[in-house]
Enzyme design. Structure first.
Site, PDB file in Angstrom:
ATOM      1  N   PRO A 172      43.297  16.802  35.725  1.00 42.85           N
ATOM      2  CA  PRO A 172      42.567  16.276  35.926  1.00 42.85           C
ATOM      3  C   PRO A 172      41.557  16.413  37.294  1.00 42.85           C
ATOM      4  O   PRO A 172      42.217  16.392  38.259  1.00 42.85           O
ATOM      5  CB  PRO A 172      42.721  14.750  35.789  1.00 42.85           C
ATOM      6  CG  PRO A 172      44.193  14.846  36.555  1.00 42.85           C
ATOM      7  CD  PRO A 172      44.831  16.173  35.997  1.00 42.85           C
TER       8      PRO A 172
ATOM      9  N   LYS B  74      50.399  11.091  38.537  1.00 44.71           N
ATOM     10  CA  LYS B  74      50.058  12.413  38.977  1.00 44.71           C
ATOM     11  C   LYS B  74      50.178  12.015  40.588  1.00 44.71           C
ATOM     12  O   LYS B  74      49.897  11.002  41.148  1.00 44.71           O
ATOM     13  CB  LYS B  74      48.677  12.915  38.949  1.00 44.71           C
ATOM     14  CG  LYS B  74      48.603  14.295  39.295  1.00 44.71           C
ATOM     15  CD  LYS B  74      47.501  15.037  39.050  1.00 44.71           C
ATOM     16  CE  LYS B  74      47.315  16.486  39.049  1.00 44.71           C
ATOM     17  NZ  LYS B  74      47.003  16.724  40.677  1.00 44.71           N
TER      18      LYS B  74
ATOM     19  N   ALA C  69      37.703  15.342  39.100  1.00 44.59           N
ATOM     20  CA  ALA C  69      36.617  14.465  39.223  1.00 44.59           C
ATOM     21  C   ALA C  69      35.417  15.391  39.498  1.00 44.59           C
ATOM     22  O   ALA C  69      35.405  16.194  40.191  1.00 44.59           O
ATOM     23  CB  ALA C  69      36.760  13.506  40.259  1.00 44.59           C
TER      24      ALA C  69
ATOM     25  N   HIS D 155      51.845  17.859  42.701  1.00 47.45           N
ATOM     26  CA  HIS D 155      50.888  18.863  43.257  1.00 47.45           C
ATOM     27  C   HIS D 155      51.544  19.234  44.615  1.00 47.45           C
ATOM     28  O   HIS D 155      51.984  18.123  45.237  1.00 47.45           O
ATOM     29  CB  HIS D 155      49.770  18.373  43.604  1.00 47.45           C
ATOM     30  CG  HIS D 155      48.790  19.365  44.031  1.00 47.45           C
ATOM     31  ND1 HIS D 155      47.493  20.130  43.869  1.00 47.45           N
ATOM     32  CD2 HIS D 155      48.789  20.244  45.317  1.00 47.45           C
ATOM     33  CE1 HIS D 155      46.871  20.602  44.342  1.00 47.45           C
ATOM     34  NE2 HIS D 155      47.653  21.009  45.517  1.00 47.45           N
TER      35      HIS D 155
ATOM     36  N   GLY E   1      44.464  23.562  37.678  1.00 48.73           N
ATOM     37  CA  GLY E   1      43.087  22.865  37.756  1.00 48.73           C
ATOM     38  C   GLY E   1      42.030  23.976  38.279  1.00 48.73           C
ATOM     39  O   GLY E   1      41.167  24.413  37.432  1.00 48.73           O
ATOM     40  N   ARG E   2      42.079  24.254  39.639  1.00 46.50           N
ATOM     41  CA  ARG E   2      40.934  24.939  40.116  1.00 46.50           C
ATOM     42  C   ARG E   2      40.973  26.446  39.647  1.00 46.50           C
ATOM     43  O   ARG E   2      40.107  27.195  39.384  1.00 46.50           O
ATOM     44  CB  ARG E   2      40.918  25.068  41.580  1.00 46.50           C
ATOM     45  CG  ARG E   2      40.562  23.823  42.266  1.00 46.50           C
ATOM     46  CD  ARG E   2      40.578  23.893  43.960  1.00 46.50           C
ATOM     47  NE  ARG E   2      42.250  24.098  44.033  1.00 46.50           N
ATOM     48  CZ  ARG E   2      42.573  24.500  45.340  1.00 46.50           C
ATOM     49  NH1 ARG E   2      41.890  25.014  46.222  1.00 46.50           N
ATOM     50  NH2 ARG E   2      43.951  24.682  45.537  1.00 46.50           N
TER      51      ARG E   2
ATOM     52  N   CYS F 165      44.835  12.128  44.398  1.00 47.95           N
ATOM     53  CA  CYS F 165      43.440  12.575  44.996  1.00 47.95           C
ATOM     54  C   CYS F 165      43.537  12.510  46.640  1.00 47.95           C
ATOM     55  O   CYS F 165      43.862  11.065  46.828  1.00 47.95           O
ATOM     56  CB  CYS F 165      42.429  11.631  44.262  1.00 47.95           C
ATOM     57  SG  CYS F 165      40.976  12.066  44.940  1.00 47.95           S
TER      58      CYS F 165
ATOM     59  N   GLY G 258      49.395  23.249  41.328  1.00 47.19           N
ATOM     60  CA  GLY G 258      48.877  23.796  42.723  1.00 47.19           C
ATOM     61  C   GLY G 258      48.910  25.532  42.757  1.00 47.19           C
ATOM     62  O   GLY G 258      49.950  26.037  42.645  1.00 47.19           O
TER      63      GLY G 258
END
Length: 345
Positions: free
Chosen positions: A23, A146, A25, A176, A231-232, A107, A208
């Site tokens: 996830p 998470k 944002a 992460h 993610g990224r 987050c 990560g």
């Protein structure tokens, strides 16, 4: 070598593979989730939604809670710092169709941590226990969590939090490999994830800096995690899910997407963004995604990427964005651009 493939189950749901979209944002909206799922993500998690129902009337919250047309399971991530409010938010989201509730304790954003939410919760293990127990008790759907490795380098408490989560009935845990104060700087570490995995029996997802099939295999083997959360590494490269899954299963690389396929997927992504957000917001949100696609496209050097990104960011209609894409990012675009001796599209 990666560990042997085994099915991962969360409640009644079994993951088709071991590669998950994290996830994010402002990134993992419905268009991006659907695209990543189609390109091999075995599990996708929606954008973080505030646990305060009084804020759900905003356009941003309504769009983040929009899971229409998505296949099961629909995973909604909630964020907040009040145990009762989080439990009520979980219950209301389940009534609205969420099939899995994910609690955000990872987050690192200042505006989230200032409200004692996200990774700030890791500083208060009693509150962590109250939250996870309350949310699990409030709903009949699976609840996942998470986290990061801790708040800072001197408070690495991921193992204790993992045990709290397991005892409360959390059904999967994503970790992460950074503490909150790192945000996204430096490199992720996987020792903590490996220790967490060795100390709990619930499924653990390693997260990560996973940005290639080889890195995915190394992280999975080192941590012995049940699955990987990306993610990224998926920004501008939604093909990473099928690439990683194929490599884990077969030990060889699958063929990269053709230039025609990249062009087609980008066009589909732009169209869904315009349709989902409307023309004005869709055009704005498309800019960051196209920037990521440009950064991931090895045909363009850094100078050309900057020029093309500036050009695209100046466009203000869907028609102009599509015309630019069909010129600047067509399969033969770099050859044409370089042949002109210019960085103009």
């Amino acid at each position: 070598m990666t560990p042997p493939s085994s099915a991962v189950s969360i409640g009644p749901y079994t993951l088709p593979n071991r590669v998950i979209l994290a996830p994010m944002a402002g990134v993992t909206d419905r268009p991006f989730r659907q695209l990543c799922r189609r390109l091999g993500a075995g599990w996708v998690v929606g954008e973080m939604v505030t646990a305060d129902p009084s804020l759900w009337h905003t356009r941003k919250s309504r769009q983040r809670m929009d899971h229409r047309g998505e296949p099961a399971p629909r995973v909604v991530q909630i964020a907040g710092g009040d145990a009762e409010m989080l439990a009520e938010a979980a219950r209301l989201n389940a009534e609205l169709g969420a099939e899995v509730i994910d609690i955000n304790m990872g987050c690192p954003a200042k505006k989230v941590c200032r409200k004692a939410a996200g990774s700030a919760l890791l500083r208060d293990e009693r509150l962590v226990a109250e939250i996870v127990a309350g949310v699990v008790a409030a709903v009949d759907v699976p609840v996942t969590l998470k986290i990061r490795t801790g708040w800072c380098a001197d408070s690495n408490n991921a193992v204790r939090v993992a045990k709290i989560a397991e005892d409360a009935g959390i059904q999967a845990l994503a970790v992460h490999g950074r503490h909150r104060q790192q945000r996204y700087a430096g490199e992720a570490e996987y020792d903590t994830i490996a220790e967490v995995k060795s100390r709990v029996s619930l499924p653990v997802f390693a997260n990560g800096d996973i940005d290639s099939p080889e890195k995915a295999a190394r992280v999975l083997a080192y941590t012995q995690a049940d699955a990987l959360m990306i993610g990224r590494g998926a920004q501008g490269n939604p093909w990473i899910f099928e690439q990683v899954s194929h490599y884990l299963d077969h030990g060889i690389h699958m063929a990269p997407p053709t230039l025609d396929e990249r062009h087609q997927v980008l066009g589909e992504h732009l169209a869904t963004l315009h349709a989902f957000y409307g023309e004005v917001m869709g055009v704005r949100i498309a800019r960051k995604h196209v920037g990521w696609y440009l950064a991931a496209d090895t045909r363009f050097d850094a100078a050309l990427q900057r020029t093309l990104k500036q050009q695209f960011n100046a466009l203000d209609t869907p028609a102009a964005q599509f015309a630019w894409m069909n010129n600047a990012m067509a399969p033969d675009a770099p050859a044409r651009l370089l042949a002109k001796g210019s960085h103009a599209a």
